[in-house]
Design a protein around this motif. Structure first.
Motif, short mmCIF file in Angstrom:
data_model
loop_
_atom_site.label_atom_id
_atom_site.label_comp_id
_atom_site.label_asym_id
_atom_site.label_seq_id
_atom_site.Cartn_x
_atom_site.Cartn_y
_atom_site.Cartn_z
N HIS A 34 0.82 -1.21 0.00
CA HIS A 34 0.00 0.00 0.00
C HIS A 34 0.86 1.27 0.00
CE1 HIS A 34 -3.09 2.90 0.89
NE2 HIS A 34 -2.39 3.33 1.91
N SER A 35 1.97 1.25 0.71
CA SER A 35 2.81 2.46 0.75
C SER A 35 3.32 2.81 -0.64
CB SER A 35 3.98 2.24 1.72
OG SER A 35 4.82 1.19 1.28
N ILE A 36 3.64 1.78 -1.44
CA ILE A 36 4.08 2.03 -2.81
C ILE A 36 2.92 2.52 -3.67
CG2 ILE A 36 5.06 0.96 -4.88
CD1 ILE A 36 6.44 -1.06 -2.99
N ALA A 37 1.78 1.81 -3.56
CA ALA A 37 0.61 2.19 -4.36
C ALA A 37 0.11 3.59 -3.99
CB ALA A 37 -0.51 1.16 -4.15
N HIS A 38 0.16 3.93 -2.73
CA HIS A 38 -0.32 5.25 -2.28
C HIS A 38 0.57 6.36 -2.84
CE1 HIS A 38 -2.37 8.16 0.20
NE2 HIS A 38 -1.23 8.54 0.74
N LEU A 39 1.88 6.13 -2.86
CA LEU A 39 2.81 7.12 -3.41
C LEU A 39 2.51 7.38 -4.88
CD1 LEU A 39 5.32 8.92 -3.17
CD2 LEU A 39 6.70 6.89 -3.69
N LEU A 40 2.33 6.31 -5.65
CA LEU A 40 2.01 6.45 -7.07
C LEU A 40 0.64 7.08 -7.28
CD1 LEU A 40 3.35 2.99 -8.35
CD2 LEU A 40 4.51 5.21 -8.38
N TYR A 41 -0.30 6.77 -6.39
CA TYR A 41 -1.64 7.35 -6.46
C TYR A 41 -1.58 8.86 -6.25
CZ TYR A 41 -6.58 8.09 -5.18
OH TYR A 41 -7.86 8.55 -5.11
N ARG A 42 -0.77 9.30 -5.31
CA ARG A 42 -0.68 10.73 -4.99
C ARG A 42 -0.06 11.55 -6.12
NH1 ARG A 42 1.77 12.16 0.71
NH2 ARG A 42 1.19 14.19 -0.14
N ILE A 43 0.84 10.94 -6.87
CA ILE A 43 1.44 11.69 -7.97
C ILE A 43 0.60 11.61 -9.24
CG2 ILE A 43 3.75 11.37 -7.02
CD1 ILE A 43 4.30 9.27 -9.12
N GLY A 44 -0.52 10.90 -9.16
CA GLY A 44 -1.47 10.88 -10.27
C GLY A 44 -1.21 9.84 -11.33
N LEU A 45 -0.40 8.85 -11.03
CA LEU A 45 -0.14 7.79 -12.02
C LEU A 45 -1.39 6.94 -12.19
CD1 LEU A 45 2.26 6.71 -13.73
CD2 LEU A 45 2.60 5.01 -11.92
N PRO A 46 -1.90 6.77 -13.40
CA PRO A 46 -3.13 6.00 -13.60
C PRO A 46 -2.88 4.50 -13.58
CG PRO A 46 -2.35 6.82 -15.71
CD PRO A 46 -1.42 7.38 -14.66
N LEU A 47 -3.86 3.74 -13.19
CA LEU A 47 -3.94 2.29 -13.31
C LEU A 47 -2.93 1.53 -12.46
CD1 LEU A 47 -5.42 -0.09 -14.62
CD2 LEU A 47 -3.79 0.04 -16.50
N ILE A 48 -1.66 1.91 -12.49
CA ILE A 48 -0.61 1.15 -11.80
C ILE A 48 -0.91 0.98 -10.32
CG2 ILE A 48 1.85 1.00 -11.27
CD1 ILE A 48 1.18 0.54 -14.19
N PRO A 49 -1.33 2.04 -9.58
CA PRO A 49 -1.63 1.84 -8.16
C PRO A 49 -2.71 0.78 -7.92
CG PRO A 49 -1.46 4.16 -8.67
CD PRO A 49 -1.44 3.46 -9.97
N ARG A 50 -3.74 0.78 -8.77
CA ARG A 50 -4.80 -0.22 -8.60
C ARG A 50 -4.32 -1.63 -8.93
NH1 ARG A 50 -10.00 1.29 -7.74
NH2 ARG A 50 -10.06 -0.87 -7.02
N MET A 51 -3.40 -1.73 -9.88
CA MET A 51 -2.83 -3.04 -10.19
C MET A 51 -2.01 -3.57 -9.02
SD MET A 51 -1.66 -2.47 -14.18
CE MET A 51 -0.96 -4.11 -14.29
N ILE A 52 -1.25 -2.68 -8.39
CA ILE A 52 -0.50 -3.09 -7.19
C ILE A 52 -1.47 -3.52 -6.08
CG2 ILE A 52 1.04 -2.27 -5.36
CD1 ILE A 52 2.31 -0.41 -7.43
N ASN A 53 -2.55 -2.76 -5.93
CA ASN A 53 -3.59 -3.09 -4.95
C ASN A 53 -4.18 -4.48 -5.22
OD1 ASN A 53 -7.03 -2.27 -4.91
ND2 ASN A 53 -5.92 -3.00 -3.15
N THR A 54 -4.47 -4.77 -6.47
CA THR A 54 -5.05 -6.06 -6.84
C THR A 54 -4.07 -7.20 -6.58
OG1 THR A 54 -6.40 -5.00 -8.54
CG2 THR A 54 -6.08 -7.38 -8.73
#
Length: 237
Positions: A34-54
């Motif tokens: 989550h810490s990785i996905a949250h960082l990418l989510y905050r910078i606005g990177l699409p799709l990748i954070p949700r893929m990490i979450n999945t």
């Protein structure tokens, strides 16, 4: 990272070593992902954070939306079935057990998930729903459903959740956070009060009969008393 490991070591008597915690605790692994996905989510990177979450959900059984704000120093115990929504916020020192949901109540936009302040304990299977605030040092019993804000230093049990006791003593540095066996039973307490009132009324009725000589004073009916006492004062299932 290290704050979460320390929290596990402090609160879980089954944790025998730091190596065991790092290798064998899915709740910790889910927080790392989550810490990785949250960082990418905050910078606005699409799709990748949700893929990490999945991917993390597949490995750990814990579903944390990349948008959730989680402070270091929390402990997700066992983790299977935990769901944490996009706008949820969790402060330092919280303990979350398996099957917990921090969810929303509709399709509204903006803040729609709960906020947990410091040192909140959420028992197994509890559901906290909506944009509500659970204040510091609150303990939520297993299986409870919380739909309203909860003031600090309280215990909440039931469906829907009700505050049944205040001023929890967690002990020094929260050392009694896992004492779920001390949670009260509000249903049994209400039945106990009702039984006392019925007994009082029954005695008054018998006294009135005796005074007007309508009949001899009769003993109170005992039918069902054993079942009532077992429910109110028994040890439960």
């Amino acid at each position: 990272m290290f704050e979460n490991i320390k929290a596990i070591r402090k609160n879980d008597p089954a944790a025998k070593s730091y190596i065991e915690i790092i290798v064998c605790y899915p709740g910790l692994h889910a927080l790392w992902f989550h810490s990785i996905a949250h960082l990418l989510y905050r910078i606005g990177l699409p799709l990748i954070p949700r893929m990490i979450n999945t991917f993390a959900r597949f490995l750990t059984g814990v579903d944390i939306h990349p948008g959730a704000k989680i402070a270091p120093g929390i402990f997700i115990d066992h983790g299977q079935g935990v769901v944490i929504g996009e706008t949820a916020e969790i402060a330092k020192g919280c303990l979350i057990l398996q099957g917990v949901t921090l969810g929303g109540t509709g399709k509204e936009s903006g803040k729609r998930h709960p906020t947990l302040k410091e040192n909140v304990v959420v028992g197994a299977g509890a559901k906290i729903l909506g944009n509500i605030v659970i204040e510091t040092n609150v303990r939520i019993g297993a299986g409870s459903v919380v739909l309203r804000d909860v003031p600090p230093d309280c215990t909440v049990v039931g469906v829907p959740g009700k505050v049944v006791r205040s001023k929890i003593d967690f002990g020094k540095e929260g050392e009694r956070m896992l004492d779920h066996g001390e949670l009260p039973d509000p249903v049994a307490r209400v039945f106990s009060i009702l039984v006392e009132k019925v007994d009082t009324l029954q005695k008054e009725v018998n006294e009135l009969y005796a005074r007007v000589n309508l009949s001899e004073k009769k003993p109170a009916e005992k039918k069902g008393d054993d079942e009532l006492n077992e429910f109110i004062h028994g040890d439960g299932i």
